[in-house]
Design a protein around this motif. Structure first.
Motif, PDB file in Angstrom:
ATOM      1  N   ILE A  60      49.182   2.308   2.498  1.00  0.00           N
ATOM      2  CA  ILE A  60      49.487   1.106   3.284  1.00  0.00           C
ATOM      3  C   ILE A  60      48.653  -0.052   2.743  1.00  0.00           C
ATOM      4  O   ILE A  60      47.449   0.100   2.520  1.00  0.00           O
ATOM      5  N   VAL A  61      49.280  -1.210   2.530  1.00  0.00           N
ATOM      6  CA  VAL A  61      48.557  -2.433   2.158  1.00  0.00           C
ATOM      7  C   VAL A  61      48.712  -3.435   3.285  1.00  0.00           C
ATOM      8  O   VAL A  61      49.834  -3.699   3.740  1.00  0.00           O
ATOM      9  N   VAL A  62      47.583  -3.988   3.731  1.00  0.00           N
ATOM     10  CA  VAL A  62      47.584  -4.965   4.824  1.00  0.00           C
ATOM     11  C   VAL A  62      47.090  -6.309   4.290  1.00  0.00           C
ATOM     12  O   VAL A  62      45.983  -6.391   3.742  1.00  0.00           O
ATOM     13  N   PHE A  63      47.908  -7.345   4.408  1.00  0.00           N
ATOM     14  CA  PHE A  63      47.517  -8.691   3.990  1.00  0.00           C
ATOM     15  C   PHE A  63      47.022  -9.482   5.191  1.00  0.00           C
ATOM     16  O   PHE A  63      47.770  -9.751   6.131  1.00  0.00           O
ATOM     17  N   LEU A  64      45.738  -9.849   5.142  1.00  0.00           N
ATOM     18  CA  LEU A  64      45.108 -10.613   6.215  1.00  0.00           C
ATOM     19  C   LEU A  64      44.892 -12.047   5.755  1.00  0.00           C
ATOM     20  O   LEU A  64      45.214 -12.413   4.617  1.00  0.00           O
ATOM     21  N   ALA A  65      44.316 -12.871   6.637  1.00  0.00           N
ATOM     22  CA  ALA A  65      44.195 -14.297   6.336  1.00  0.00           C
ATOM     23  C   ALA A  65      42.988 -14.620   5.461  1.00  0.00           C
ATOM     24  O   ALA A  65      43.027 -15.557   4.662  1.00  0.00           O
ATOM     25  N   CYS A  66      41.878 -13.868   5.600  1.00  0.00           N
ATOM     26  CA  CYS A  66      40.652 -14.237   4.890  1.00  0.00           C
ATOM     27  C   CYS A  66      39.720 -13.034   4.808  1.00  0.00           C
ATOM     28  O   CYS A  66      39.995 -11.967   5.376  1.00  0.00           O
ATOM     29  N   GLU A  67      38.601 -13.209   4.116  1.00  0.00           N
ATOM     30  CA  GLU A  67      37.651 -12.118   3.929  1.00  0.00           C
ATOM     31  C   GLU A  67      36.984 -11.709   5.238  1.00  0.00           C
ATOM     32  O   GLU A  67      36.671 -10.534   5.439  1.00  0.00           O
ATOM     33  N   GLN A  68      36.760 -12.685   6.120  1.00  0.00           N
ATOM     34  CA  GLN A  68      36.169 -12.348   7.422  1.00  0.00           C
ATOM     35  C   GLN A  68      37.084 -11.405   8.200  1.00  0.00           C
ATOM     36  O   GLN A  68      36.615 -10.477   8.868  1.00  0.00           O
ATOM     37  N   ASP A  69      38.400 -11.650   8.099  1.00  0.00           N
ATOM     38  CA  ASP A  69      39.359 -10.763   8.764  1.00  0.00           C
ATOM     39  C   ASP A  69      39.364  -9.374   8.125  1.00  0.00           C
ATOM     40  O   ASP A  69      39.556  -8.361   8.816  1.00  0.00           O
ATOM     41  N   ILE A  70      39.150  -9.319   6.793  1.00  0.00           N
ATOM     42  CA  ILE A  70      39.079  -8.023   6.119  1.00  0.00           C
ATOM     43  C   ILE A  70      37.908  -7.219   6.671  1.00  0.00           C
ATOM     44  O   ILE A  70      38.040  -6.034   6.991  1.00  0.00           O
ATOM     45  N   GLU A  71      36.754  -7.887   6.792  1.00  0.00           N
ATOM     46  CA  GLU A  71      35.559  -7.194   7.288  1.00  0.00           C
ATOM     47  C   GLU A  71      35.753  -6.719   8.728  1.00  0.00           C
ATOM     48  O   GLU A  71      35.378  -5.595   9.085  1.00  0.00           O
ATOM     49  N   LYS A  72      36.356  -7.586   9.552  1.00  0.00           N
ATOM     50  CA  LYS A  72      36.581  -7.223  10.951  1.00  0.00           C
ATOM     51  C   LYS A  72      37.561  -6.049  11.057  1.00  0.00           C
ATOM     52  O   LYS A  72      37.317  -5.080  11.801  1.00  0.00           O
ATOM     53  N   ALA A  73      38.674  -6.137  10.305  1.00  0.00           N
ATOM     54  CA  ALA A  73      39.679  -5.067  10.335  1.00  0.00           C
ATOM     55  C   ALA A  73      39.104  -3.764   9.789  1.00  0.00           C
ATOM     56  O   ALA A  73      39.417  -2.672  10.289  1.00  0.00           O
ATOM     57  N   TYR A  74      38.255  -3.862   8.771  1.00  0.00           N
ATOM     58  CA  TYR A  74      37.638  -2.672   8.184  1.00  0.00           C
ATOM     59  C   TYR A  74      36.827  -1.902   9.223  1.00  0.00           C
ATOM     60  O   TYR A  74      36.940  -0.678   9.344  1.00  0.00           O
ATOM     61  N   GLU A  75      36.030  -2.648   9.991  1.00  0.00           N
ATOM     62  CA  GLU A  75      35.213  -2.002  11.027  1.00  0.00           C
ATOM     63  C   GLU A  75      36.086  -1.347  12.097  1.00  0.00           C
ATOM     64  O   GLU A  75      35.829  -0.219  12.527  1.00  0.00           O
ATOM     65  N   ILE A  76      37.146  -2.067  12.510  1.00  0.00           N
ATOM     66  CA  ILE A  76      38.011  -1.546  13.578  1.00  0.00           C
ATOM     67  C   ILE A  76      38.750  -0.295  13.120  1.00  0.00           C
ATOM     68  O   ILE A  76      38.761   0.730  13.817  1.00  0.00           O
ATOM     69  N   SER A 101      48.843   0.221  -7.561  1.00  0.00           N
ATOM     70  CA  SER A 101      49.301   1.565  -7.246  1.00  0.00           C
ATOM     71  C   SER A 101      50.814   1.647  -7.092  1.00  0.00           C
ATOM     72  O   SER A 101      51.453   0.736  -6.584  1.00  0.00           O
ATOM     73  N   SER A 102      51.352   2.752  -7.543  1.00  0.00           N
ATOM     74  CA  SER A 102      52.784   3.007  -7.365  1.00  0.00           C
ATOM     75  C   SER A 102      53.031   3.859  -6.123  1.00  0.00           C
ATOM     76  O   SER A 102      54.162   4.254  -5.865  1.00  0.00           O
ATOM     77  N   THR A 103      51.959   4.143  -5.369  1.00  0.00           N
ATOM     78  CA  THR A 103      52.099   5.001  -4.190  1.00  0.00           C
ATOM     79  C   THR A 103      52.188   4.200  -2.897  1.00  0.00           C
ATOM     80  O   THR A 103      52.203   4.776  -1.812  1.00  0.00           O
ATOM     81  N   VAL A 104      52.235   2.858  -2.996  1.00  0.00           N
ATOM     82  CA  VAL A 104      52.332   2.024  -1.790  1.00  0.00           C
ATOM     83  C   VAL A 104      53.744   2.130  -1.222  1.00  0.00           C
ATOM     84  O   VAL A 104      54.731   1.896  -1.928  1.00  0.00           O
ATOM     85  N   ARG A 105      53.844   2.494   0.048  1.00  0.00           N
ATOM     86  CA  ARG A 105      55.151   2.599   0.703  1.00  0.00           C
ATOM     87  C   ARG A 105      55.266   1.659   1.903  1.00  0.00           C
ATOM     88  O   ARG A 105      56.365   1.437   2.393  1.00  0.00           O
ATOM     89  N   PHE A 106      54.126   1.110   2.335  1.00  0.00           N
ATOM     90  CA  PHE A 106      54.149   0.251   3.525  1.00  0.00           C
ATOM     91  C   PHE A 106      53.273  -0.984   3.280  1.00  0.00           C
ATOM     92  O   PHE A 106      52.156  -0.870   2.772  1.00  0.00           O
ATOM     93  N   VAL A 107      53.804  -2.146   3.631  1.00  0.00           N
ATOM     94  CA  VAL A 107      53.050  -3.400   3.550  1.00  0.00           C
ATOM     95  C   VAL A 107      53.106  -4.077   4.910  1.00  0.00           C
ATOM     96  O   VAL A 107      54.184  -4.204   5.507  1.00  0.00           O
ATOM     97  N   ILE A 108      51.945  -4.487   5.405  1.00  0.00           N
ATOM     98  CA  ILE A 108      51.854  -5.243   6.662  1.00  0.00           C
ATOM     99  C   ILE A 108      51.345  -6.635   6.318  1.00  0.00           C
ATOM    100  O   ILE A 108      50.284  -6.784   5.709  1.00  0.00           O
ATOM    101  N   ASP A 109      52.096  -7.659   6.683  1.00  0.00           N
ATOM    102  CA  ASP A 109      51.778  -9.034   6.293  1.00  0.00           C
ATOM    103  C   ASP A 109      51.644  -9.914   7.535  1.00  0.00           C
ATOM    104  O   ASP A 109      52.588 -10.042   8.313  1.00  0.00           O
ATOM    105  N   VAL A 110      50.453 -10.540   7.704  1.00  0.00           N
ATOM    106  CA  VAL A 110      50.261 -11.422   8.858  1.00  0.00           C
ATOM    107  C   VAL A 110      50.888 -12.800   8.629  1.00  0.00           C
ATOM    108  O   VAL A 110      51.054 -13.584   9.567  1.00  0.00           O
ATOM    109  N   GLY A 111      51.218 -13.117   7.369  1.00  0.00           N
ATOM    110  CA  GLY A 111      51.904 -14.376   7.083  1.00  0.00           C
ATOM    111  C   GLY A 111      51.029 -15.615   7.137  1.00  0.00           C
ATOM    112  O   GLY A 111      51.538 -16.737   7.077  1.00  0.00           O
TER     113      GLY A 111
END
Length: 742
Positions: A274-290, A348-358
């Motif tokens: 799964i690849v998740v596209f967030l808005a910024c690095e702060q969101d990456i850190e927050k999502a990582y912890e959660i 990676s060629s193994t990505v099957r799901f992408v989540i995009d916050v836009g």
């Protein structure tokens, strides 16, 4: 067609091109040798079995069907545009075909260079292509990225970041060592790529034998065509099944929606990363912890959930393709958290799901206040399409946390050019330098804002980089030699005057490298701060960075292995990779100092005189980045505008609970937390000694300016640095007149 096409027996569909001018007997011998020994024409050695395995994979790429068309156009035209989606293979295959072309003409015009917007992509592509060509990395195929050169004089194909090719033009303006130049993924719209697009139009006129290949995504085609005129176009068209699910209203609760989607996918039992596209690095850190916290105890039958934070900028870790031999017996599903510009780093060629916050958080520079603002805004339609293409040729699902209406109405068609949103001081310094070398006009595809250009010229004038005619001064020429921000380059030059070059090079390396302090792990904040206190210096963060670097150097010298150094960094919550990078940067800066024969004093860090000299050197470059504590409680007002900022919580002053009245700072961005970063104490007396008089006179009225005026009235004039002209000669009546003249 200029060359005769011969089918090499290594594969029926593998074609190489040889010039007709080759002697026929030599050609027969070459064919016989190829038949008997199956030799690689690039190194003369027999092909390995891996070459044929990778060749089959290459032939399956969508772009492979366009090889003949591309080679025909390359032979007959000077400029070729290749349009294709992500994962079509253009970044890896087109450069190899260009290398075959250069081989066919015996490299009489040079080799191949292919630019990338990201250094991680340049390295990864070079490694992949060397493997596919069955040659050695660093010899026939190599890469050049900031502060790292993995090439030799015999390298046939080199990948490099766009800024490195731009810097090469300072000493080699017409790029005579290359027969083919490839500008790849120009839809990233970096400043360096836009500058190259403009300057290369002049280079092509001066060098009719030079070939230019431009790789782009389809949305930018019309803009490119109008910029370069009627040139051949090779279009790679392929479609793959992707299910797009729009979840309107999910943006307001994006973290909850992301978490819910991740666990729904994981519990569904469907395989794939799964690849998740967030808005910024702060969101990456927050999502990582959660995600780490919530996914720590998954159902063992579903496999392990591995969370990978992928930072597009400084803290990036490469997301490499899965190798089945590396897989554990227990299934692992990777959740990759990234942000805008991370699209080109997904391999990676193994990505099957992408989540995009836009949404994305862009840094937009305001020349009026000389500061950047972090603006949260929708991504472009072209970025959204690229994220969809990450799913590759396999079927997958794209979850958009926005509505179709939002995509069509609120998203711009194209990603904005960095040229229109960034500080252009370094770019203008470079353009002034290549103007000296014989390349004048730069035909920008997207013109920068006049206000940004005026501010850049004004700043270079303040830094003594320009003479009275608006051309580069001797100071400016030397400043352009350093691959640094002009303010930092000026501080290094000033350190030669103030006998603190050794210390200034360390500061320059440490602020250029990624942050040397590791991200504070949850629950270990107090332990980390205790460790960091051992490095604190009472004079500020710049001096603290010197302490950290010296401790790292001492540990490296006294350690028996690299593991010991890594353990020391881990124990002190320091980023070992960042410190290694700083070491490399410092070595290159020292090499430049020696090459241009600048004076280099023995280190004297720790003495009172040395401390004062370091402050003088810093202030010589960063006099435009001064702030004053206006109320004694840590509210710092900028000299150049009325924004108020606070010291960063991890500043040495914040940790030691000291609040100096006047500070010099290295970074500032307008956001919800207006922090000034990397700060050191200064004084009004030092400022009025070292800041240009005409800069001071142009400051807006304020209480801080009145205090500086009082300090100036009490001090006699101090001689200017060598190479700078006196104030009375430089100072015009108004700033506007200066800019108009330049």
């Amino acid at each position: 067609m200029e060359g005769e096409e011969l089918a090499c027996p290594d594969s029926p569909s593998e074609k190489r091109y040889f010039p007709e001018s080759l002697d026929s007997s030599e050609g027969e011998e070459g064919v016989l040798a190829c038949e008997d020994l199956e030799l690689n024409p690039f190194d003369g050695l027999p092909f390995s079995s891996r070459y044929y395995k990778l060749l089959k994979e290459r032939e399956a790429l969508p772009i492979w069907t366009e090889k003949y068309s591309f080679m025909e156009n390359l032979l007959q035209s000077q400029v070729v545009i290749v349009s294709g989606d992500a994962k079509c293979g253009k970044s890896s295959q087109v450069p190899q075909w260009c290398a075959e072309y250069c081989l066919s003409v015996r490299y009489q015009h040079g080799g191949v260079v292919c630019t990338q917007a990201h250094k991680q992509t340049a390295v990864q592509l070079a490694l992949r292509v060397a493997d596919e060509m069955d040659v050695n990395i660093g010899h026939e195929v190599g890469y050049v990225i900031p502060f790292e050169n993995c090439c030799t004089s015999e390298t046939i194909l080199r990948y490099c970041t766009d800024d490195m090719l731009q810097r090469e033009m300072m000493s080699n303006p017409f790029l005579g060592s290359y027969g083919v130049i490839i500008l790849d993924d120009i839809q990233e719209r970096s400043i360096a790529t836009d500058v190259l697009l403009g300057l290369l139009k002049g280079v092509l006129l001066a060098r009719p034998e030079l070939k230019l290949v431009i790789n782009t995504s389809p949305p930018l085609l019309s803009k490119l065509s109008s910029h370069y005129g009627d040139v051949p176009l090779v279009e790679v068209k392929h479609t793959h099944p992707v299910e797009v699910v729009y979840l309107s209203g999910a943006q307001e609760e994006s973290f909850e929606s992301i978490l819910r989607l991740i666990f729904e996918i994981h519990h569904s039992g469907e395989k794939g990363d799964i690849v998740v596209f967030l808005a910024c690095e702060q969101d990456i850190e927050k999502a990582y912890e959660i995600v780490c916290r919530e996914g720590s105890n998954p159902n063992p039958d579903l496999g392990e959930l591995v969370v990978v934070p992928l930072y597009p900028r400084e803290k990036c870790a490469l997301f490499k393709p899965n190798d089945e031999t590396d897989r554990c017996q227990v299934y692992q599903r990777r959740v990759v958290l990234t942000a805008s510009s991370g699209e080109s780093l997904i391999w990676s060629s193994t990505v099957r799901f992408v989540i995009d916050v836009g949404m994305e958080r862009r840094k937009v520079y305001n020349p009026r206040i000389r500061a950047s603002s972090l603006v949260r805004q929708p991504i472009s339609q072209s970025q959204a399409e690229t994220r969809k293409q990450i799913l590759g040729s396999s079927s997958g699902k794209l979850f958009c946390l926005y509505s179709e209406e939002f995509a069509s109405k609120d998203m711009r068609p194209l990603k904005p050019a960095e040229m229109q949103e960034a500080n252009l001081t370094s770019t203008v310094l470079f353009l002034k330098r290549v103007d000296i070398a014989g390349l004048g006009h730069c035909d920008f595809m997207t013109r920068p804002a006049p206000e940004s250009l005026m501010q850049a010229l004004e700043d270079l004038d303040y830094l003594a980089a320009l003479d009275n005619d608006g051309n580069l001064s001797e100071f400016g020429i030397i400043m352009s030699e350093f691959p640094l921000d002009p303010q930092l380059s000026k501080s290094i030059l000033a350190s030669c005057e103030f006998d603190c070059v050794d210390e200034m090079l360390t500061i320059a390396a440490m602020v250029t490298a990624p942050n040397c302090f590791s991200h504070l792990p949850r629950g270990a904040e107090e332990a980390a701060l205790t460790c960091w206190k051992t490095f604190l210096h009472p004079e500020g963060d710049h001096f603290t960075l010197i302490n950290v670097y010296k401790a790292y150097q001492d540990t490296t010298l006294n350690s028996t292995s690299e593991h010991c150094v890594e353990k020391w960094c881990h124990d002190y919550f320091l980023n070992c990779a960042a410190l290694r990078t700083a070491d490399v940067i410092r070595a290159e800066l020292l090499e430049i100092i020696k090459r241009i024969e600048l004076p280099y004093a023995e280190p004297a860090f720790g003495s009172r005189e040395n401390t004062l000299n370091i402050k003088k050197a810093l202030l010589s470059g960063y006099f435009m980045q001064i702030a004053r504590d206006v109320d004694g409680s840590g509210n710092y007002l900028m000299l150049t505008h009325k924004h108020v900022a606070q010291l960063h919580p991890l500043s040495s002053y914040s940790i030691s609970r000291k609040t100096p009245e006047w500070v010099l700072f290295h970074k500032f961005s307008i956001s919800e937390n207006n922090y000034i970063r990397i700060t050191s104490e200064t004084s009004p007396e030092l400022f009025v000694q070292l800041a240009p008089q005409y800069y001071f006179s142009n400051l807006p009225p304020s209480e801080s300016k009145d205090i500086l005026q009082q300090a100036m009235d009490h001090l006699s004039p101090v001689p200017t640095m060598k190479g700078e002209q006196t104030t009375c000669e430089k100072c015009p009546e108004t700033t506007e007149q200066r800019c108009a003249l330049q």
